[in-house]
Write a protein that holds these residues in place. Structure first.
Motif, mmCIF file in Angstrom:
data_model
loop_
_atom_site.group_PDB
_atom_site.id
_atom_site.type_symbol
_atom_site.label_atom_id
_atom_site.label_comp_id
_atom_site.label_asym_id
_atom_site.label_seq_id
_atom_site.Cartn_x
_atom_site.Cartn_y
_atom_site.Cartn_z
ATOM 1 N N GLN A 77 0.825 -1.210 0.000
ATOM 2 C CA GLN A 77 0.000 0.000 0.000
ATOM 3 C C GLN A 77 0.859 1.262 0.000
ATOM 4 N N ARG B 240 -4.540 -2.515 -8.239
ATOM 5 C CA ARG B 240 -5.317 -1.277 -8.357
ATOM 6 C C ARG B 240 -6.129 -0.967 -7.112
ATOM 7 N N LYS B 241 -6.628 -1.977 -6.436
ATOM 8 C CA LYS B 241 -7.601 -1.773 -5.360
ATOM 9 C C LYS B 241 -7.054 -1.980 -3.953
ATOM 10 N N TRP C 54 -5.306 -0.298 -2.052
ATOM 11 C CA TRP C 54 -5.384 0.883 -1.201
ATOM 12 C C TRP C 54 -6.715 0.938 -0.446
ATOM 13 N N GLN C 55 -7.748 0.259 -0.960
ATOM 14 C CA GLN C 55 -9.067 0.293 -0.325
ATOM 15 C C GLN C 55 -9.122 -0.534 0.962
ATOM 16 N N LEU C 56 -8.204 -1.457 1.112
ATOM 17 C CA LEU C 56 -8.197 -2.335 2.276
ATOM 18 C C LEU C 56 -7.676 -1.562 3.492
ATOM 19 N N GLU C 57 -8.507 -1.421 4.503
ATOM 20 C CA GLU C 57 -8.133 -0.640 5.680
ATOM 21 C C GLU C 57 -7.359 -1.454 6.708
ATOM 22 N N TRP D 94 -10.743 -10.335 1.983
ATOM 23 C CA TRP D 94 -10.861 -9.310 0.945
ATOM 24 C C TRP D 94 -10.445 -9.887 -0.400
#
Length: 191
Positions: A13, A57-58, A60-63, A71
């Protein structure tokens, strides 16, 4: 350098290529195995590559990096669903059955008198049911395929999709109703 997946997620990330590479190395067999179950062995390697692009691509969405596995499982499910829908749009196989054949299929689906996996034994029926399942809205077709044809239990579907059990059961029920209605329309057209 060995990292646990939470550390690898944090590094990836932050833009560190080593972190993403560690995730790919650790989870590629998992992703490929799931993709194989969803789309088949022939298409799974290509779909797995698309999945890793989506992860990149995605991510960064994982908190919470500790939730990477669920996920990823959910991402794989929806990427495979999208692949099946895209493939269905490009396949144009016609299946011709006599009116009695169509009625028999509808009755089997409506009454559960013949399991769907047995219906799938005939090539023409397999092609037809595959088209109908791929053309269903949302994840209904994939859920039906996984539950009735591949033998996934409700708990396995809940785990793979991250959906509540009641939602999985409702979608399977709605999918069966939609499949029956689609088959019934084909019977009417064939008469």
């Amino acid at each position: 350098m060995l990292l646990d997946h939470s550390e690898a997620v944090a590094l990836a990330q932050a833009g560190n290529g080593d972190g993403f590479e560690a995730l790919v190395r650790a989870f590629s067999p998992f992703v490929l195995a799931l993709a194989t179950r969803y789309v088949g062995a022939r298409d799974a390697p290509d779909v797995a590559q698309e999945i890793w692009l989506a992860v990149h691509r995605k991510l960064w969405q994982l908190e919470d990096g500790a939730k990477f596995v669920p996920w990823l499982r959910t991402l794989v499910f929806y990427q495979c669903l999208n692949y099946r829908k895209a493939r269905a749009r490009y396949q144009a196989h016609e299946v011709y059955l006599a009116a009695d054949g169509w009625r028999g299929i509808c009755e089997c689906v409506a009454t559960d008198s013949l399991p769907m996996d047995q219906l799938m034994m005939r090539q023409d029926l397999r092609r037809l049911l595959s088209q109908l399942l791929d053309g269903m809205p949302g994840d209904l077709g994939l859920l039906l395929r996984m539950h009735y044809l591949q033998g996934f239990s409700y708990s396995e579907l809940v785990e793979l999709t991250s959906l509540p059990l009641s939602t999985v059961k409702w979608r399977l029920h709605q999918g069966r109703k939609l499949l029956k209605a689609s088959l019934a329309k084909l019977v009417d057209v064939q008469d």
